[in-house]
Design an enzyme around this catalytic site. Structure first.
Site, PDB file in Angstrom:
ATOM      1  N   ASP A 184      -7.468 -13.829 -18.437  1.00  0.00           N
ATOM      2  CA  ASP A 184      -6.076 -13.141 -18.069  1.00  0.00           C
ATOM      3  C   ASP A 184      -4.880 -13.231 -19.117  1.00  0.00           C
ATOM      4  O   ASP A 184      -4.662 -14.350 -19.515  1.00  0.00           O
ATOM      5  CB  ASP A 184      -5.596 -13.891 -16.642  1.00  0.00           C
ATOM      6  CG  ASP A 184      -6.569 -13.704 -15.489  1.00  0.00           C
ATOM      7  OD1 ASP A 184      -7.492 -12.690 -15.643  1.00  0.00           O
ATOM      8  OD2 ASP A 184      -6.457 -14.490 -14.540  1.00  0.00           O
ATOM      9  N   ASP A 215      -8.277  -6.923  -2.543  1.00  0.00           N
ATOM     10  CA  ASP A 215      -7.626  -8.318  -2.522  1.00  0.00           C
ATOM     11  C   ASP A 215      -6.839  -8.292  -1.153  1.00  0.00           C
ATOM     12  O   ASP A 215      -6.768  -7.071  -0.419  1.00  0.00           O
ATOM     13  CB  ASP A 215      -6.406  -8.203  -3.392  1.00  0.00           C
ATOM     14  CG  ASP A 215      -6.676  -8.279  -4.875  1.00  0.00           C
ATOM     15  OD1 ASP A 215      -7.791  -8.545  -5.098  1.00  0.00           O
ATOM     16  OD2 ASP A 215      -5.762  -7.853  -5.889  1.00  0.00           O
TER      17      ASP A 215
END
Length: 260
Positions: free
Chosen positions: A13, A143
């Site tokens: 990330d 999500d």
């Protein structure tokens, strides 16, 4: 019959040019900052078959790291250029419209994870899914967060966006042609609080599409739990914080996932 194998996708990330770890769907400002190329090559050398590469700044609407992602992609592909089964790359983070998708595609990834925020522009998402209907290039990031009044509700990390309930979202996405989901219980992402099995159970019960889990894995027992879900449609898991803080090695993860 051979035992089921759980695909592992170690995450890199990237924020402000560094590899970091978000917690609970937010950037706290206190993340460990690592060299992203070094982080990615660590997993490649340990035996990873996939790298999950995320532009966090694009996801959080505060810039891009496209050049850094390109460096990581180039380094990974140079590292194993002569291998018969080269490491594949899944690009994620803020892909929600034509511009961000083109940015992701410019990296020549093996797969692009489109954020659940793209549900807010259903016409673009539907046409995009149709354009790539005959390939495995696109996955849909699903999500979700549990709401006591509504149950599981779709959200998008890094934004205030809240979408339809899980069942409604899945029904529409199935009709639009989604082939694979990357599923995250955002309350568990980066928290080492478990892999969100309750949400995964809900999704697996409602779709025949391939599913990849993301977020919350803390232990080898979590990986073994996820591996037990492979016969029900779970394909793999994105691994992050547990690897970076040393809860287990990637070699141990490979063994728990059934590769050794």
């Amino acid at each position: 019959m051979s035992a089921p194998v759980l695909e592992l996708l170690p995450a890199v990330d990237i924020s402000e040019g560094y590899a970091v770890r978000p917690v609970g769907g937010t950037l706290s400002g206190g993340e460990q900052r690592l060299d992203p190329v070094e982080a990615a090559l660590t997993w490649v050398k340990a035996g990873a078959r996939w790298i999950h590469l995320v532009d966090l700044d694009l996801a959080f609407g505060r810039g891009t790291n496209t050049e850094v992602l390109a460096e990581v992609v180039a380094a990974v592909r140079a590292e194993n250029a002569r291998d018969s089964a080269p490491v594949r790359i899944q690009v994620s983070g803020g892909v929600r419209n034509a511009e961000s998708l083109e940015r992701a595609l410019s990296l020549n990834p093996d797969r692009v994870n489109v954020t659940s925020a793209a549900l807010a522009d259903s016409s673009w998402l539907e046409s995009t899914l149709a354009r790539y209907a005959d390939s495995d290039l696109l996955a849909l990031g699903l999500d979700a967060r549990y709401n006591p009044e509504r149950g599981w509700v779709t959200v998008a990390r890094g934004t205030d966006w809240s979408g339809p309930d899980l069942a409604e979202a899945l029904a529409w996405l199935e009709s639009a042609g989604v082939r694979r989901y990357i599923v995250t219980d955002v309350s568990k992402d980066g928290s080492l609080a478990g892999p969100g099995a309750e949400l995964l159970d809900e999704v697996l019960a409602q779709t025949a599409c391939r599913v990849v889990a993301s977020g919350g894995v803390a232990s080898l027992a979590d990986l073994e739990k996820l591996r037990s879900m492979v016969p029900y449609g779970l394909e793999g898991v994105v691994l992050g914080k547990a690897l970076y803080v040393g809860n287990f090695s990637f070699e141990q993860a490979l063994e728990a996932a059934g590769f050794r």
